[in-house]
Motif scaffolding. Sequence first.
Motif, PDB file in Angstrom:
ATOM      1  N   PHE A  76     -33.239 -17.456  10.424  1.00  0.00           N
ATOM      2  CA  PHE A  76     -34.170 -16.534   9.771  1.00  0.00           C
ATOM      3  C   PHE A  76     -35.483 -16.331  10.530  1.00  0.00           C
ATOM      4  N   PRO A  77     -36.203 -17.392  10.944  1.00  0.00           N
ATOM      5  CA  PRO A  77     -37.494 -17.168  11.598  1.00  0.00           C
ATOM      6  C   PRO A  77     -37.397 -16.516  12.980  1.00  0.00           C
ATOM      7  N   ARG A  78     -36.216 -16.472  13.561  1.00  0.00           N
ATOM      8  CA  ARG A  78     -36.051 -15.864  14.894  1.00  0.00           C
ATOM      9  C   ARG A  78     -35.909 -14.352  14.839  1.00  0.00           C
ATOM     10  N   GLY A  79     -35.573 -13.802  13.674  1.00  0.00           N
ATOM     11  CA  GLY A  79     -35.461 -12.352  13.558  1.00  0.00           C
ATOM     12  C   GLY A  79     -34.218 -11.772  14.207  1.00  0.00           C
ATOM     13  N   ALA A 107     -36.244  -8.088  10.375  1.00  0.00           N
ATOM     14  CA  ALA A 107     -37.546  -7.484  10.684  1.00  0.00           C
ATOM     15  C   ALA A 107     -38.721  -8.366  10.268  1.00  0.00           C
ATOM     16  N   PHE A 108     -38.517  -9.278   9.319  1.00  0.00           N
ATOM     17  CA  PHE A 108     -39.639 -10.084   8.824  1.00  0.00           C
ATOM     18  C   PHE A 108     -40.412 -10.784   9.944  1.00  0.00           C
ATOM     19  N   PRO A 109     -39.741 -11.431  10.923  1.00  0.00           N
ATOM     20  CA  PRO A 109     -40.496 -12.132  11.966  1.00  0.00           C
ATOM     21  C   PRO A 109     -41.339 -11.212  12.865  1.00  0.00           C
ATOM     22  N   SER A 110     -41.076  -9.925  12.856  1.00  0.00           N
ATOM     23  CA  SER A 110     -41.935  -9.040  13.650  1.00  0.00           C
ATOM     24  C   SER A 110     -43.314  -8.898  13.005  1.00  0.00           C
ATOM     25  N   ARG A 167     -48.988 -11.686  11.974  1.00  0.00           N
ATOM     26  CA  ARG A 167     -49.317 -11.351  13.361  1.00  0.00           C
ATOM     27  C   ARG A 167     -50.564 -10.472  13.453  1.00  0.00           C
ATOM     28  N   ASP A 168     -50.990  -9.880  12.342  1.00  0.00           N
ATOM     29  CA  ASP A 168     -52.174  -9.022  12.365  1.00  0.00           C
ATOM     30  C   ASP A 168     -53.467  -9.814  12.192  1.00  0.00           C
TER      31      ASP A 168
END
Length: 134
Positions: free
Chosen positions: A20-23, A58-61, A95-96
């Motif tokens: 999951f965390p790798r996207g 898309a979550f990890p992006s 990430r923002d």
Amino acid sequence: MMADHQQALRDYMRHWYEVFPRGDAGTMASLYTDDARLMLANLPRVQGNKAIGAMIGAFPSYAEMNCRHEVTDVDMLSDDLAVVTGSAWVDVTPRDGSAPSRDASRFVMVMKRDPDSGDWRCHYDVSQHTPDVS
């Protein structure tokens, strides 16, 4: 045989939370049945493994995520059908640059065993934020 299935389902959950965390949308899609349904709190229902993989992938992006989970129960309904329940914690660093947070939830996954490969796949994935998971 049922004990082997229970361990395979626990291994599936471990793998899910590693991927999951790798996207990786393709790998996430492969963990679901073709006609799976994903129901997450505050998001529209998603149907089909490709759509689920794309959404979850898309979550990890948007954020870096560190996950842990705990399987509470593995209930074998038959050799090919099971229900897995548990809790999950995701530490989210956007990430923002906005403030980090922790998502705590409970999950219920209805699992089907693929008749050809014998691999377990999620058919219904329901997760709900909950204040009593810390």
